[in-house]
Design a protein around this motif. Structure first.
Motif, PDB file in Angstrom:
ATOM      1  N   LYS A   3       2.109  22.149   9.190  1.00 18.08           N
ATOM      2  CA  LYS A   3       2.331  23.572   8.935  1.00 18.08           C
ATOM      3  C   LYS A   3       1.043  24.310   8.625  1.00 18.08           C
ATOM      4  CE  LYS A   3       7.115  23.144   7.831  1.00 18.08           C
ATOM      5  NZ  LYS A   3       8.125  22.829   6.849  1.00 18.08           N
ATOM      6  N   GLU A   4       0.056  23.606   8.081  1.00 23.33           N
ATOM      7  CA  GLU A   4      -1.188  24.251   7.636  1.00 23.33           C
ATOM      8  C   GLU A   4      -2.359  23.781   8.486  1.00 23.33           C
ATOM      9  OE1 GLU A   4      -1.319  26.197   4.833  1.00 23.33           O
ATOM     10  OE2 GLU A   4       0.777  25.867   4.241  1.00 23.33           O
ATOM     11  N   LYS A   5      -3.257  24.738   8.806  1.00 27.44           N
ATOM     12  CA  LYS A   5      -4.519  24.341   9.436  1.00 27.44           C
ATOM     13  C   LYS A   5      -5.487  23.831   8.379  1.00 27.44           C
ATOM     14  CE  LYS A   5      -4.599  27.487  13.369  1.00 27.44           C
ATOM     15  NZ  LYS A   5      -5.323  28.516  14.098  1.00 27.44           N
ATOM     16  N   GLY A   6      -6.380  22.942   8.775  1.00 21.49           N
ATOM     17  CA  GLY A   6      -7.399  22.481   7.836  1.00 21.49           C
ATOM     18  C   GLY A   6      -7.687  21.005   8.017  1.00 21.49           C
ATOM     19  N   VAL A   7      -8.555  20.502   7.134  1.00 19.04           N
ATOM     20  CA  VAL A   7      -8.876  19.071   7.138  1.00 19.04           C
ATOM     21  C   VAL A   7      -8.171  18.438   5.940  1.00 19.04           C
ATOM     22  CG1 VAL A   7     -10.708  17.344   6.972  1.00 19.04           C
ATOM     23  CG2 VAL A   7     -11.081  19.439   8.290  1.00 19.04           C
ATOM     24  N   PHE A   8      -7.402  17.416   6.208  1.00 16.01           N
ATOM     25  CA  PHE A   8      -6.618  16.767   5.166  1.00 16.01           C
ATOM     26  C   PHE A   8      -6.914  15.266   5.144  1.00 16.01           C
ATOM     27  CE2 PHE A   8      -4.240  20.397   6.811  1.00 16.01           C
ATOM     28  CZ  PHE A   8      -4.048  21.124   5.647  1.00 16.01           C
ATOM     29  N   MET A   9      -6.739  14.686   3.975  1.00 15.99           N
ATOM     30  CA  MET A   9      -6.925  13.242   3.818  1.00 15.99           C
ATOM     31  C   MET A   9      -5.586  12.535   3.983  1.00 15.99           C
ATOM     32  SD  MET A   9      -9.993  13.150   2.877  1.00 15.99           S
ATOM     33  CE  MET A   9     -11.207  14.296   2.261  1.00 15.99           C
ATOM     34  N   TYR A  10      -5.664  11.323   4.449  1.00 18.08           N
ATOM     35  CA  TYR A  10      -4.539  10.393   4.284  1.00 18.08           C
ATOM     36  C   TYR A  10      -5.149   9.123   3.699  1.00 18.08           C
ATOM     37  CZ  TYR A  10      -6.292   8.814   8.818  1.00 18.08           C
ATOM     38  OH  TYR A  10      -7.101   8.387   9.833  1.00 18.08           O
ATOM     39  N   HIS A  11      -4.446   8.485   2.794  1.00 18.74           N
ATOM     40  CA  HIS A  11      -5.063   7.345   2.102  1.00 18.74           C
ATOM     41  C   HIS A  11      -4.028   6.495   1.393  1.00 18.74           C
ATOM     42  CE1 HIS A  11      -4.718   9.238  -1.948  1.00 18.74           C
ATOM     43  NE2 HIS A  11      -4.922  10.377  -1.320  1.00 18.74           N
ATOM     44  N   CYS A  12      -4.477   5.307   0.991  1.00 22.02           N
ATOM     45  CA  CYS A  12      -3.668   4.484   0.102  1.00 22.02           C
ATOM     46  C   CYS A  12      -3.758   5.097  -1.287  1.00 22.02           C
ATOM     47  CB  CYS A  12      -4.173   3.050   0.078  1.00 22.02           C
ATOM     48  SG  CYS A  12      -3.296   2.044  -1.140  1.00 22.02           S
ATOM     49  N   HIS A  13      -2.630   5.127  -2.000  1.00 26.63           N
ATOM     50  CA  HIS A  13      -2.623   5.788  -3.308  1.00 26.63           C
ATOM     51  C   HIS A  13      -2.977   4.848  -4.458  1.00 26.63           C
ATOM     52  CE1 HIS A  13      -1.889   9.223  -5.801  1.00 26.63           C
ATOM     53  NE2 HIS A  13      -1.440   9.914  -4.785  1.00 26.63           N
ATOM     54  N   ILE A  14      -3.355   3.611  -4.176  1.00 24.48           N
ATOM     55  CA  ILE A  14      -3.897   2.747  -5.232  1.00 24.48           C
ATOM     56  C   ILE A  14      -5.348   3.153  -5.415  1.00 24.48           C
ATOM     57  CG2 ILE A  14      -4.540   0.375  -5.863  1.00 24.48           C
ATOM     58  CD1 ILE A  14      -2.037  -0.525  -4.323  1.00 24.48           C
ATOM     59  N   LEU A  15      -5.694   3.561  -6.642  1.00 23.96           N
ATOM     60  CA  LEU A  15      -7.014   4.151  -6.907  1.00 23.96           C
ATOM     61  C   LEU A  15      -8.157   3.276  -6.396  1.00 23.96           C
ATOM     62  CD1 LEU A  15      -8.292   6.610  -8.203  1.00 23.96           C
ATOM     63  CD2 LEU A  15      -8.313   5.383 -10.379  1.00 23.96           C
ATOM     64  N   GLU A  16      -8.063   1.972  -6.671  1.00 20.12           N
ATOM     65  CA  GLU A  16      -9.129   1.060  -6.247  1.00 20.12           C
ATOM     66  C   GLU A  16      -9.297   1.064  -4.726  1.00 20.12           C
ATOM     67  OE1 GLU A  16      -8.310  -3.103  -6.764  1.00 20.12           O
ATOM     68  OE2 GLU A  16     -10.422  -3.572  -7.118  1.00 20.12           O
ATOM     69  N   HIS A  17      -8.197   1.196  -4.013  1.00 21.07           N
ATOM     70  CA  HIS A  17      -8.261   1.171  -2.550  1.00 21.07           C
ATOM     71  C   HIS A  17      -8.832   2.471  -1.994  1.00 21.07           C
ATOM     72  CE1 HIS A  17      -4.981  -2.182  -2.283  1.00 21.07           C
ATOM     73  NE2 HIS A  17      -6.050  -2.526  -2.977  1.00 21.07           N
TER      74      HIS A  17
ATOM     75  N   HIS B 140       0.846  -1.191   0.000  1.00 23.10           N
ATOM     76  CA  HIS B 140       0.000   0.000   0.000  1.00 23.10           C
ATOM     77  C   HIS B 140       0.887   1.248   0.000  1.00 23.10           C
ATOM     78  CE1 HIS B 140      -3.593  -2.328   0.781  1.00 23.10           C
ATOM     79  NE2 HIS B 140      -3.026  -2.875   1.837  1.00 23.10           N
ATOM     80  N   PRO B 141       0.769   2.089  -1.029  1.00 26.08           N
ATOM     81  CA  PRO B 141       1.480   3.367  -1.001  1.00 26.08           C
ATOM     82  C   PRO B 141       0.684   4.372  -0.150  1.00 26.08           C
ATOM     83  CG  PRO B 141       0.779   2.792  -3.260  1.00 26.08           C
ATOM     84  CD  PRO B 141       0.089   1.856  -2.316  1.00 26.08           C
ATOM     85  N   PHE B 142       1.167   4.620   1.050  1.00 28.39           N
ATOM     86  CA  PHE B 142       0.438   5.449   2.006  1.00 28.39           C
ATOM     87  C   PHE B 142       0.803   6.921   1.777  1.00 28.39           C
ATOM     88  CE2 PHE B 142       0.188   7.484   6.236  1.00 28.39           C
ATOM     89  CZ  PHE B 142      -1.154   7.282   6.492  1.00 28.39           C
ATOM     90  N   HIS B 143      -0.244   7.758   1.648  1.00 25.91           N
ATOM     91  CA  HIS B 143      -0.060   9.157   1.240  1.00 25.91           C
ATOM     92  C   HIS B 143      -0.788  10.079   2.208  1.00 25.91           C
ATOM     93  CE1 HIS B 143       0.115  12.694  -1.267  1.00 25.91           C
ATOM     94  NE2 HIS B 143      -1.163  12.674  -1.577  1.00 25.91           N
ATOM     95  N   ILE B 144      -0.147  11.189   2.594  1.00 25.38           N
ATOM     96  CA  ILE B 144      -0.805  12.186   3.451  1.00 25.38           C
ATOM     97  C   ILE B 144      -0.836  13.522   2.715  1.00 25.38           C
ATOM     98  CG2 ILE B 144      -0.899  13.248   5.736  1.00 25.38           C
ATOM     99  CD1 ILE B 144       1.055  11.245   6.754  1.00 25.38           C
ATOM    100  N   HIS B 145      -1.990  14.198   2.795  1.00 27.68           N
ATOM    101  CA  HIS B 145      -2.115  15.532   2.187  1.00 27.68           C
ATOM    102  C   HIS B 145      -1.648  16.617   3.167  1.00 27.68           C
ATOM    103  CE1 HIS B 145      -5.502  14.511  -0.918  1.00 27.68           C
ATOM    104  NE2 HIS B 145      -4.587  13.570  -0.864  1.00 27.68           N
TER     105      HIS B 145
END
Ligand code: CU
Length: 190
Positions: A164-178, A119-124
């Motif tokens: 560094k930034e305020k807000g709501v961010f996603m974190y997710h697996c970067h495989i589109l299907e997932h 799983h390629p784990f990605h944080i915004h």
């Protein structure tokens, strides 16, 4: 290095040393034996590799932290994917953090009966440093700032970041299907 692996969403900055190549020579990048980029050497002007390396994204040394702030478990394949046993819900905030604070997250890819998958784990909204992979130090490829990390079945990584930034961010697996099937959570930075 002679080769590197990239998972969906990962990027890499590569410094290529052409100094031992001849004018007119072609140097290629290949993926699975297919040439994707050719460099034809026309000129050889000296460049300072260490100055180039310093220019690109290397920040101050990390604060030393000892506590793991968040533990995430990635699990599943196809439609049956989850993070910490949950699917994405846009009305739910999964993790809260404070602007300016640094945290360590431990992310584990739990195997299933079929063996699982990477799983390629990605944080915004934030970039992180990878501290360790299964308790081991890293190879050179992973020493820079990243926002996506490939985690193989049964691997556990520790990453450190500063929000560094305020807000709501996603974190997710970067495989589109997932990610489409809910392998995603929400991080709120106040
Ligand atoms: Cu995945």
């Amino acid at each position: 290095m002679k080769k590197f692996e990239l998972s969906p969403g990962e990027r890499i900055e590569v410094l290529v040393d052409f100094s031992k190549r001849k004018i007119g020579e072609t140097v290629s990048f290949e993926t699975n034996g297919v040439r994707v980029v050719n460099f034809k050497l026309k000129d050889k002007q000296g460049a300072n590799l260490s100055a180039l390396a310093l220019k690109n994204g290397y920040e101050k040394p990390l604060k030393t932290l000892s506590t793991v702030n968040q533990k995430l478990t990635l699990f599943g394949m196809g439609k049956n994917v989850e993070i910490n046993g949950k699917k994405f819900d846009k009305t739910r905030i999964d993790i809260k953090a404070k602007q300016g604070e640094s945290e360590i997250w431990e992310v584990y890819n739990k195997k299933d009966m079929m063996g699982g998958m990477t799983h390629p784990f990605h944080i915004h909204g934030v970039q992180f440093k990878v501290l360790e992979r299964n308790g081991q130090k890293l190879d050179n490829q992973e020493t820079g700032l990243k926002d996506t990390i490939a985690i193989k079945p049964d691997e556990r990584v520790k990453i450190q970041m500063t929000f560094k930034e305020k807000g709501v961010f996603m974190y997710h697996c970067h495989i589109l299907e997932h990610e489409e099937n809910g392998m995603m959570g929400q991080l709120k930075v106040d």
